[in-house]
Scaffold this active site. Sequence first.
Site, PDB file in Angstrom:
ATOM      1  N   GLU A 175      28.878  17.898 -22.143  1.00  0.00           N
ATOM      2  CA  GLU A 175      29.393  16.949 -21.156  1.00  0.00           C
ATOM      3  C   GLU A 175      30.407  15.962 -21.734  1.00  0.00           C
ATOM      4  O   GLU A 175      30.163  14.748 -21.751  1.00  0.00           O
ATOM      5  CB  GLU A 175      28.247  16.190 -20.500  1.00  0.00           C
ATOM      6  CG  GLU A 175      27.243  15.555 -21.471  1.00  0.00           C
ATOM      7  CD  GLU A 175      26.162  14.783 -20.733  1.00  0.00           C
ATOM      8  OE1 GLU A 175      26.505  13.935 -19.883  1.00  0.00           O
ATOM      9  OE2 GLU A 175      24.981  15.035 -20.996  1.00  0.00           O
ATOM     10  N   TYR A 180      37.087   7.879 -19.966  1.00  0.00           N
ATOM     11  CA  TYR A 180      36.914   6.755 -19.056  1.00  0.00           C
ATOM     12  C   TYR A 180      37.985   5.728 -19.390  1.00  0.00           C
ATOM     13  O   TYR A 180      37.927   5.086 -20.449  1.00  0.00           O
ATOM     14  CB  TYR A 180      35.505   6.175 -19.204  1.00  0.00           C
ATOM     15  CG  TYR A 180      34.449   7.258 -19.214  1.00  0.00           C
ATOM     16  CD1 TYR A 180      33.932   7.765 -18.031  1.00  0.00           C
ATOM     17  CD2 TYR A 180      34.021   7.819 -20.423  1.00  0.00           C
ATOM     18  CE1 TYR A 180      32.998   8.788 -18.040  1.00  0.00           C
ATOM     19  CE2 TYR A 180      33.093   8.846 -20.437  1.00  0.00           C
ATOM     20  CZ  TYR A 180      32.585   9.326 -19.247  1.00  0.00           C
ATOM     21  OH  TYR A 180      31.676  10.340 -19.262  1.00  0.00           O
ATOM     22  N   HIS A 182      30.227   8.343 -25.354  1.00  0.00           N
ATOM     23  CA  HIS A 182      28.882   8.919 -25.502  1.00  0.00           C
ATOM     24  C   HIS A 182      28.945  10.216 -26.292  1.00  0.00           C
ATOM     25  O   HIS A 182      30.024  10.718 -26.622  1.00  0.00           O
ATOM     26  CB  HIS A 182      28.248   9.151 -24.133  1.00  0.00           C
ATOM     27  CG  HIS A 182      29.086   9.971 -23.194  1.00  0.00           C
ATOM     28  ND1 HIS A 182      29.162  11.343 -23.247  1.00  0.00           N
ATOM     29  CD2 HIS A 182      29.895   9.600 -22.167  1.00  0.00           C
ATOM     30  CE1 HIS A 182      29.969  11.790 -22.302  1.00  0.00           C
ATOM     31  NE2 HIS A 182      30.433  10.752 -21.628  1.00  0.00           N
ATOM     32  N   HIS A 214      22.766  16.678 -24.976  1.00  0.00           N
ATOM     33  CA  HIS A 214      21.366  16.301 -25.154  1.00  0.00           C
ATOM     34  C   HIS A 214      20.513  17.490 -24.755  1.00  0.00           C
ATOM     35  O   HIS A 214      20.961  18.385 -24.033  1.00  0.00           O
ATOM     36  CB  HIS A 214      21.000  15.051 -24.346  1.00  0.00           C
ATOM     37  CG  HIS A 214      21.225  15.159 -22.860  1.00  0.00           C
ATOM     38  ND1 HIS A 214      20.375  15.848 -22.016  1.00  0.00           N
ATOM     39  CD2 HIS A 214      22.201  14.678 -22.058  1.00  0.00           C
ATOM     40  CE1 HIS A 214      20.802  15.770 -20.773  1.00  0.00           C
ATOM     41  NE2 HIS A 214      21.933  15.075 -20.760  1.00  0.00           N
ATOM     42  N   HIS A 272      26.292   5.001 -15.990  1.00  0.00           N
ATOM     43  CA  HIS A 272      25.061   5.153 -15.219  1.00  0.00           C
ATOM     44  C   HIS A 272      25.163   4.394 -13.894  1.00  0.00           C
ATOM     45  O   HIS A 272      24.221   3.708 -13.478  1.00  0.00           O
ATOM     46  CB  HIS A 272      23.853   4.683 -16.030  1.00  0.00           C
ATOM     47  CG  HIS A 272      23.506   5.613 -17.143  1.00  0.00           C
ATOM     48  ND1 HIS A 272      22.599   5.296 -18.133  1.00  0.00           N
ATOM     49  CD2 HIS A 272      23.938   6.856 -17.439  1.00  0.00           C
ATOM     50  CE1 HIS A 272      22.496   6.306 -18.990  1.00  0.00           C
ATOM     51  NE2 HIS A 272      23.303   7.270 -18.578  1.00  0.00           N
ATOM     52  N   ASP A 302       0.811  -1.212   0.000  1.00  0.00           N
ATOM     53  CA  ASP A 302       0.000   0.000   0.000  1.00  0.00           C
ATOM     54  C   ASP A 302       0.849   1.268   0.000  1.00  0.00           C
ATOM     55  O   ASP A 302       0.384   2.343   0.389  1.00  0.00           O
ATOM     56  CB  ASP A 302      -0.957   0.014   1.191  1.00  0.00           C
ATOM     57  CG  ASP A 302      -0.224  -0.020   2.527  1.00  0.00           C
ATOM     58  OD1 ASP A 302       1.005  -0.246   2.519  1.00  0.00           O
ATOM     59  OD2 ASP A 302      -0.884   0.184   3.566  1.00  0.00           O
ATOM     60  N   HIS A 313      16.673  13.992 -20.454  1.00  0.00           N
ATOM     61  CA  HIS A 313      16.943  13.852 -21.886  1.00  0.00           C
ATOM     62  C   HIS A 313      15.666  14.326 -22.575  1.00  0.00           C
ATOM     63  O   HIS A 313      14.752  13.548 -22.835  1.00  0.00           O
ATOM     64  CB  HIS A 313      17.294  12.407 -22.235  1.00  0.00           C
ATOM     65  CG  HIS A 313      18.675  12.031 -21.794  1.00  0.00           C
ATOM     66  ND1 HIS A 313      19.705  11.802 -22.676  1.00  0.00           N
ATOM     67  CD2 HIS A 313      19.219  11.887 -20.563  1.00  0.00           C
ATOM     68  CE1 HIS A 313      20.812  11.521 -22.012  1.00  0.00           C
ATOM     69  NE2 HIS A 313      20.541  11.564 -20.726  1.00  0.00           N
ATOM     70  N   ASP A 323      27.354  13.076 -10.831  1.00  0.00           N
ATOM     71  CA  ASP A 323      26.412  13.494 -11.880  1.00  0.00           C
ATOM     72  C   ASP A 323      25.038  13.551 -11.219  1.00  0.00           C
ATOM     73  O   ASP A 323      24.436  12.513 -10.946  1.00  0.00           O
ATOM     74  CB  ASP A 323      26.439  12.500 -13.039  1.00  0.00           C
ATOM     75  CG  ASP A 323      25.570  12.927 -14.217  1.00  0.00           C
ATOM     76  OD1 ASP A 323      24.694  13.782 -14.047  1.00  0.00           O
ATOM     77  OD2 ASP A 323      25.765  12.384 -15.323  1.00  0.00           O
ATOM     78  N   ASP A 380      21.110  19.410 -14.500  1.00  0.00           N
ATOM     79  CA  ASP A 380      21.927  18.248 -14.850  1.00  0.00           C
ATOM     80  C   ASP A 380      23.387  18.683 -14.876  1.00  0.00           C
ATOM     81  O   ASP A 380      23.829  19.335 -15.826  1.00  0.00           O
ATOM     82  CB  ASP A 380      21.487  17.708 -16.214  1.00  0.00           C
ATOM     83  CG  ASP A 380      22.166  16.402 -16.588  1.00  0.00           C
ATOM     84  OD1 ASP A 380      22.950  15.876 -15.766  1.00  0.00           O
ATOM     85  OD2 ASP A 380      21.923  15.902 -17.699  1.00  0.00           O
ATOM     86  N   ARG A 418      34.196  13.296 -16.113  1.00  0.00           N
ATOM     87  CA  ARG A 418      33.193  13.957 -16.955  1.00  0.00           C
ATOM     88  C   ARG A 418      32.930  15.328 -16.360  1.00  0.00           C
ATOM     89  O   ARG A 418      32.887  15.485 -15.130  1.00  0.00           O
ATOM     90  CB  ARG A 418      31.903  13.138 -17.033  1.00  0.00           C
ATOM     91  CG  ARG A 418      30.844  13.721 -17.963  1.00  0.00           C
ATOM     92  CD  ARG A 418      29.745  12.729 -18.315  1.00  0.00           C
ATOM     93  NE  ARG A 418      28.925  12.298 -17.185  1.00  0.00           N
ATOM     94  CZ  ARG A 418      28.990  11.086 -16.640  1.00  0.00           C
ATOM     95  NH1 ARG A 418      29.854  10.178 -17.079  1.00  0.00           N
ATOM     96  NH2 ARG A 418      28.187  10.753 -15.618  1.00  0.00           N
ATOM     97  N   GLU A 477      30.175  18.517 -16.921  1.00  0.00           N
ATOM     98  CA  GLU A 477      28.907  18.803 -17.607  1.00  0.00           C
ATOM     99  C   GLU A 477      28.286  20.091 -17.083  1.00  0.00           C
ATOM    100  O   GLU A 477      28.176  20.290 -15.878  1.00  0.00           O
ATOM    101  CB  GLU A 477      27.937  17.647 -17.383  1.00  0.00           C
ATOM    102  CG  GLU A 477      26.554  17.861 -17.971  1.00  0.00           C
ATOM    103  CD  GLU A 477      25.614  16.714 -17.655  1.00  0.00           C
ATOM    104  OE1 GLU A 477      24.616  16.542 -18.384  1.00  0.00           O
ATOM    105  OE2 GLU A 477      25.865  15.985 -16.660  1.00  0.00           O
TER     106      GLU A 477
END
Length: 444
Positions: free
Chosen positions: A391, A395, A357, A361, A250, A47, A368, A267, A278, A412, A414
């Site tokens: 960004e 890696y 990547h 975006h 991710h 619930d 996104h 991130d 972001d 990274r 961004e």
Amino acid sequence: MLPDPLPRPAPIPPDEYRARRAALMARLPADSAVLLLGANLATRSRDSDYPFRQHSDLHYLSGFPEPDALLLLLPGRSEGESVLFCQDRDPALEAWTGIRLGAEGAVREHGVDQAFENAERDARLEALLDGRTTLYLLLDDEAALALAEEVRARLAARQRRGARPPRSFADLAPLLHEQRLIKSERELALMRHAAEISARAHVRAMRTARPGLAEYHLQAELEHEFRWHGGSGPAYASIVGGGANACVLHYIENDKPLRDGELVLVDAGAEFDLYAGDITRTFPVNGRFSDAQRSLYALVLEAQEHAVDAVRPGVTLSEIHDGVVHDLTAGLIRLGLLEGDVQARIEDESYKRFYLHSTSHWLGLDVHDVGDYRREGNPRPLEPGMVLTIEPGLYLPDAEDIPEAFRGIGIRIEDDVAVTAQGGEVLTAGVPKRIEDIEALMAD
């Protein structure tokens, strides 16, 4: 001592939602209609429900905040072109889950022309859609398709008595999402606020970080700041990756220790009034970059700053990405991580081992965000009102052919950038990204 919460920007008023609906309907053919379902509550366990978040498209057209809503747009209808169905008023349930707006509240607070409670929905939908030749809806929404098919079947069964079911369904997404891509001044004000909250959270994480803490400690600091300044929480699952975890794009487990001598990649962004921030920053757990970390970080930063400077009307995201690829590839060759000619390594895509990547975006109600990246097969030029991320990252796997000092490093950087007539406005400039500024902040 906790800082004072930031002042909240003004919410988007009903007249802007009306203008959005009118702009969409102006692009529809005669005798068409729009059917758009809102989000429902989702059960977390037994619930207990997940926190409710409205469907971005329904929010964009109405601002209506409750679950189980349905919006119809009916161009040319004399009794009102916008009709909203919403939850029934129910004092017994409202005692448990909060006051519902009901039909009267929907009209009063959100400026739709008419509203009815869901108890009347099935009985009214047929009459409202009778005679509408084309029905626009999100064709990837199974619930909306099922409802549309049901209404059309009921109308078809009454054709001999004069009913006129919709002849065809059309995808609403291209029209609506193109409209969402260009942000209004009021939207930009909300996005600046989400960006500022996000930036303050990253500063807080930098100041908190030290060896011996865990990744989740920084996550807690970030998300505290989001809520403290009025955000609804994170706009997406916060990523806090220490050491080699930063090489997992991710990574969301956030349960490992932060170790002396390693970097941590964060991130994370706040959501405010459904608009997303972001930001990614990478910084040393102990507050000081090693020589290897410094050289690799400087390479990513140079590419990122060049890309931010390139944002202006007429430029394409492909051109910005190509510039980043060139900068990163040239830098990887300088550091001995790739060999040979820059153009040759770009053409054989050797750089993709380290850069996995795209550079950008769209950003808005979704992290996104919606909107086509190409037009007629070609990358679309940037226009004022678009908001995008910049960004780049590198890696480096923990592999024997990588120099030991570079193994397992992920970096990274961004920022969120709004396109203006003059160039790009960096919405997330409130958090440092240059090496000397990061080290100074963490030493303070």
